[in-house]
Design a protein around this motif. Structure first.
Motif, PDB file in Angstrom:
ATOM      1  N   VAL A  43      -1.537 -17.412 -10.468  1.00 12.47           N
ATOM      2  CA  VAL A  43      -2.163 -16.284  -9.766  1.00 12.47           C
ATOM      3  C   VAL A  43      -3.158 -15.709 -10.767  1.00 12.47           C
ATOM      4  CG1 VAL A  43      -1.821 -14.079  -8.615  1.00 12.47           C
ATOM      5  CG2 VAL A  43      -0.046 -15.830  -8.485  1.00 12.47           C
ATOM      6  N   THR A  44      -4.395 -16.111 -10.628  1.00 12.67           N
ATOM      7  CA  THR A  44      -5.424 -15.708 -11.578  1.00 12.67           C
ATOM      8  C   THR A  44      -5.712 -14.215 -11.454  1.00 12.67           C
ATOM      9  OG1 THR A  44      -7.240 -16.121 -10.041  1.00 12.67           O
ATOM     10  CG2 THR A  44      -6.513 -17.995 -11.425  1.00 12.67           C
ATOM     11  N   ALA A  45      -6.344 -13.670 -12.479  1.00 15.11           N
ATOM     12  CA  ALA A  45      -6.717 -12.248 -12.460  1.00 15.11           C
ATOM     13  C   ALA A  45      -7.633 -11.958 -11.275  1.00 15.11           C
ATOM     14  CB  ALA A  45      -7.389 -11.865 -13.777  1.00 15.11           C
ATOM     15  N   ASP A  46      -8.530 -12.896 -10.971  1.00 15.02           N
ATOM     16  CA  ASP A  46      -9.452 -12.712  -9.841  1.00 15.02           C
ATOM     17  C   ASP A  46      -8.733 -12.708  -8.497  1.00 15.02           C
ATOM     18  OD1 ASP A  46     -11.640 -12.510 -11.503  1.00 15.02           O
ATOM     19  OD2 ASP A  46     -12.186 -14.628 -11.332  1.00 15.02           O
ATOM     20  N   ARG A  47      -7.563 -13.346  -8.433  1.00 12.62           N
ATOM     21  CA  ARG A  47      -6.783 -13.341  -7.191  1.00 12.62           C
ATOM     22  C   ARG A  47      -5.791 -12.183  -7.161  1.00 12.62           C
ATOM     23  NH1 ARG A  47      -5.528 -19.772  -6.912  1.00 12.62           N
ATOM     24  NH2 ARG A  47      -7.549 -20.385  -6.103  1.00 12.62           N
ATOM     25  N   LEU A  48      -5.234 -11.853  -8.325  1.00 12.29           N
ATOM     26  CA  LEU A  48      -4.221 -10.803  -8.370  1.00 12.29           C
ATOM     27  C   LEU A  48      -4.805  -9.439  -8.030  1.00 12.29           C
ATOM     28  CD1 LEU A  48      -1.377  -9.775  -8.877  1.00 12.29           C
ATOM     29  CD2 LEU A  48      -1.923  -9.670 -11.320  1.00 12.29           C
ATOM     30  N   ARG A  49      -5.946  -9.107  -8.606  1.00 10.61           N
ATOM     31  CA  ARG A  49      -6.506  -7.760  -8.408  1.00 10.61           C
ATOM     32  C   ARG A  49      -6.715  -7.415  -6.929  1.00 10.61           C
ATOM     33  NH1 ARG A  49      -8.037  -4.095 -11.855  1.00 10.61           N
ATOM     34  NH2 ARG A  49      -9.452  -2.445 -11.193  1.00 10.61           N
ATOM     35  N   PRO A  50      -7.423  -8.241  -6.149  1.00 11.84           N
ATOM     36  CA  PRO A  50      -7.584  -7.880  -4.729  1.00 11.84           C
ATOM     37  C   PRO A  50      -6.260  -7.916  -3.956  1.00 11.84           C
ATOM     38  CG  PRO A  50      -8.687  -9.963  -5.197  1.00 11.84           C
ATOM     39  CD  PRO A  50      -8.210  -9.411  -6.500  1.00 11.84           C
ATOM     40  N   ALA A  51      -5.367  -8.829  -4.315  1.00 14.97           N
ATOM     41  CA  ALA A  51      -4.067  -8.879  -3.644  1.00 14.97           C
ATOM     42  C   ALA A  51      -3.257  -7.626  -3.958  1.00 14.97           C
ATOM     43  CB  ALA A  51      -3.303 -10.135  -4.068  1.00 14.97           C
ATOM     44  N   LEU A  52      -3.328  -7.163  -5.199  1.00 14.49           N
ATOM     45  CA  LEU A  52      -2.629  -5.937  -5.589  1.00 14.49           C
ATOM     46  C   LEU A  52      -3.228  -4.729  -4.872  1.00 14.49           C
ATOM     47  CD1 LEU A  52      -0.573  -4.374  -7.252  1.00 14.49           C
ATOM     48  CD2 LEU A  52      -2.167  -4.478  -9.188  1.00 14.49           C
ATOM     49  N   MET A  53      -4.546  -4.666  -4.816  1.00 14.65           N
ATOM     50  CA  MET A  53      -5.187  -3.551  -4.105  1.00 14.65           C
ATOM     51  C   MET A  53      -4.801  -3.555  -2.630  1.00 14.65           C
ATOM     52  SD  MET A  53      -8.951  -2.985  -5.786  1.00 14.65           S
ATOM     53  CE  MET A  53      -9.519  -4.659  -5.879  1.00 14.65           C
ATOM     54  N   ASP A  54      -4.739  -4.727  -2.015  1.00 15.60           N
ATOM     55  CA  ASP A  54      -4.353  -4.820  -0.608  1.00 15.60           C
ATOM     56  C   ASP A  54      -2.915  -4.355  -0.413  1.00 15.60           C
ATOM     57  OD1 ASP A  54      -5.001  -5.602   2.131  1.00 15.60           O
ATOM     58  OD2 ASP A  54      -3.492  -7.166   1.814  1.00 15.60           O
ATOM     59  N   ALA A  55      -2.020  -4.752  -1.315  1.00 12.10           N
ATOM     60  CA  ALA A  55      -0.624  -4.318  -1.225  1.00 12.10           C
ATOM     61  C   ALA A  55      -0.521  -2.799  -1.392  1.00 12.10           C
ATOM     62  CB  ALA A  55       0.220  -5.032  -2.275  1.00 12.10           C
ATOM     63  N   MET A  56      -1.285  -2.254  -2.331  1.00 12.16           N
ATOM     64  CA  MET A  56      -1.291  -0.806  -2.532  1.00 12.16           C
ATOM     65  C   MET A  56      -1.805  -0.094  -1.285  1.00 12.16           C
ATOM     66  SD  MET A  56      -2.705  -0.942  -6.458  1.00 12.16           S
ATOM     67  CE  MET A  56      -3.026   0.802  -6.677  1.00 12.16           C
ATOM     68  N   LEU A  57      -2.879  -0.599  -0.704  1.00  4.93           N
ATOM     69  CA  LEU A  57      -3.428  -0.002   0.509  1.00  4.93           C
ATOM     70  C   LEU A  57      -2.435  -0.058   1.662  1.00  4.93           C
ATOM     71  CD1 LEU A  57      -7.084  -1.335   0.338  1.00  4.93           C
ATOM     72  CD2 LEU A  57      -6.382   1.069   0.194  1.00  4.93           C
ATOM     73  N   SER A  58      -1.721  -1.170   1.788  1.00  6.95           N
ATOM     74  CA  SER A  58      -0.732  -1.315   2.865  1.00  6.95           C
ATOM     75  C   SER A  58       0.393  -0.298   2.720  1.00  6.95           C
ATOM     76  CB  SER A  58      -0.143  -2.725   2.866  1.00  6.95           C
ATOM     77  OG  SER A  58      -1.116  -3.669   3.211  1.00  6.95           O
ATOM     78  N   VAL A  59       0.930  -0.187   1.515  1.00 10.07           N
ATOM     79  CA  VAL A  59       2.020   0.760   1.280  1.00 10.07           C
ATOM     80  C   VAL A  59       1.506   2.191   1.414  1.00 10.07           C
ATOM     81  CG1 VAL A  59       3.696   1.589  -0.427  1.00 10.07           C
ATOM     82  CG2 VAL A  59       3.349  -0.872  -0.108  1.00 10.07           C
ATOM     83  N   ASN A  60       0.319   2.467   0.868  1.00  8.68           N
ATOM     84  CA  ASN A  60      -0.268   3.808   0.994  1.00  8.68           C
ATOM     85  C   ASN A  60      -0.415   4.204   2.459  1.00  8.68           C
ATOM     86  OD1 ASN A  60      -0.494   3.626  -1.780  1.00  8.68           O
ATOM     87  ND2 ASN A  60      -2.716   3.783  -1.836  1.00  8.68           N
ATOM     88  N   ALA A  61      -0.876   3.266   3.290  1.00  7.93           N
ATOM     89  CA  ALA A  61      -1.078   3.553   4.710  1.00  7.93           C
ATOM     90  C   ALA A  61       0.245   3.899   5.386  1.00  7.93           C
ATOM     91  CB  ALA A  61      -1.744   2.361   5.401  1.00  7.93           C
ATOM     92  N   GLU A  62       1.303   3.191   5.030  1.00 11.56           N
ATOM     93  CA  GLU A  62       2.614   3.483   5.615  1.00 11.56           C
ATOM     94  C   GLU A  62       3.134   4.847   5.196  1.00 11.56           C
ATOM     95  OE1 GLU A  62       5.743   0.627   6.108  1.00 11.56           O
ATOM     96  OE2 GLU A  62       4.403  -0.942   5.369  1.00 11.56           O
ATOM     97  N   LEU A  63       2.766   5.270   4.005  1.00 10.00           N
ATOM     98  CA  LEU A  63       3.271   6.536   3.462  1.00 10.00           C
ATOM     99  C   LEU A  63       2.306   7.699   3.653  1.00 10.00           C
ATOM    100  CD1 LEU A  63       4.735   5.172   0.112  1.00 10.00           C
ATOM    101  CD2 LEU A  63       6.010   5.872   2.150  1.00 10.00           C
ATOM    102  N   GLN A  64       1.140   7.457   4.248  1.00  9.80           N
ATOM    103  CA  GLN A  64       0.084   8.469   4.290  1.00  9.80           C
ATOM    104  C   GLN A  64       0.511   9.764   4.966  1.00  9.80           C
ATOM    105  OE1 GLN A  64      -2.907   7.863   2.581  1.00  9.80           O
ATOM    106  NE2 GLN A  64      -2.790  10.077   2.714  1.00  9.80           N
ATOM    107  N   GLU A  65       1.144   9.664   6.111  1.00 13.75           N
ATOM    108  CA  GLU A  65       1.554  10.872   6.829  1.00 13.75           C
ATOM    109  C   GLU A  65       2.543  11.686   5.991  1.00 13.75           C
ATOM    110  OE1 GLU A  65       4.065  11.775  10.839  1.00 13.75           O
ATOM    111  OE2 GLU A  65       2.488  10.262  11.004  1.00 13.75           O
ATOM    112  N   TRP A  66       3.521  11.021   5.409  1.00 12.33           N
ATOM    113  CA  TRP A  66       4.502  11.683   4.549  1.00 12.33           C
ATOM    114  C   TRP A  66       3.813  12.289   3.328  1.00 12.33           C
ATOM    115  CZ3 TRP A  66       6.081  10.577  -0.488  1.00 12.33           C
ATOM    116  CH2 TRP A  66       7.227  11.238  -0.931  1.00 12.33           C
ATOM    117  N   ALA A  67       2.889  11.552   2.717  1.00 12.50           N
ATOM    118  CA  ALA A  67       2.176  12.043   1.531  1.00 12.50           C
ATOM    119  C   ALA A  67       1.342  13.270   1.885  1.00 12.50           C
ATOM    120  CB  ALA A  67       1.291  10.940   0.958  1.00 12.50           C
ATOM    121  N   ASP A  68       0.692  13.236   3.043  1.00 16.46           N
ATOM    122  CA  ASP A  68      -0.101  14.392   3.475  1.00 16.46           C
ATOM    123  C   ASP A  68       0.784  15.633   3.613  1.00 16.46           C
ATOM    124  OD1 ASP A  68      -2.410  12.870   3.520  1.00 16.46           O
ATOM    125  OD2 ASP A  68      -2.363  12.552   5.701  1.00 16.46           O
ATOM    126  N   GLU A  69       1.967  15.450   4.166  1.00 16.30           N
ATOM    127  CA  GLU A  69       2.898  16.570   4.299  1.00 16.30           C
ATOM    128  C   GLU A  69       3.332  17.093   2.925  1.00 16.30           C
ATOM    129  OE1 GLU A  69       7.229  17.811   6.192  1.00 16.30           O
ATOM    130  OE2 GLU A  69       6.586  15.725   6.285  1.00 16.30           O
TER     131      GLU A  69
END
Length: 162
Positions: A43-69
């Motif tokens: 898993v090269t650095a060029d592949r890991l970075r966008p995959a990590l950002m996508d995973a972060m965005l996915s989890v952030n989206a699931e938690l967004q309403e709770w985080a806003d509260e």
């Protein structure tokens, strides 16, 4: 035939800068993620970075309403400030968040890598490898769900249809 397995060395830490995650959710260090998820250099650095950002965005989206509260109703400036038990000097909420991102990342990578040309051909090996990967993806998705439930202090739920 010997049992020698070739793995690629991970990139140098200087090649993988921390991924910024705004001001509320914690940043993620690809080197620490690589270690926690046992990712080698395949898993090269060029592949890991966008995959990590996508995973972060996915989890952030699931938690967004709770985080806003948490921000607007309770005034917490970041996830680490939300009251939670401390483990080794760190908020359990942050640990759950990282676990959710790691599981999401591992599931995404397993799905992306299951059509690599390294899957053995012949004698039904490809089918067994693909079946094992599907099981791994399911386990990672389950772990992601559980980490998010733990973060939100909600019960875990497993349902089987008969």
């Amino acid at each position: 035939m010997n049992g020698f397995i070739v793995t690629a060395n991970p990139p140098a830490a200087t090649q993988e800068p921390v991924v910024s995650n705004g001001t509320w959710f914690p940043d993620m260090d690809p080197v620490k993620v690589r270690n926690a998820c046992r990712l080698d250099g395949t898993v090269t650095a060029d592949r890991l970075r966008p995959a990590l950002m996508d995973a972060m965005l996915s989890v952030n989206a699931e938690l967004q309403e709770w985080a806003d509260e948490q921000r607007t109703r309770w005034g917490y400036a970041c996830l680490a400030n939300v009251p939670a038990p401390q483990m080794d000097g760190e908020s359990a909420k942050v640990l759950y968040y990282r676990r959710a991102v790691h599981a999401c990342l591992q599931a995404d990578l397993a799905e992306a890598y299951r059509n690599l040309s390294t899957i053995p051909a012949g004698s039904g090996k490809a089918d067994r490898v693909l079946e094992d990967l599907a099981i791994q993806v399911d386990q990672h998705r389950r772990n992601q769900r559980w980490a998010i439930a733990d973060l939100l202090a909600r019960p875990r739920c497993t349902v089987d249809l008969l």
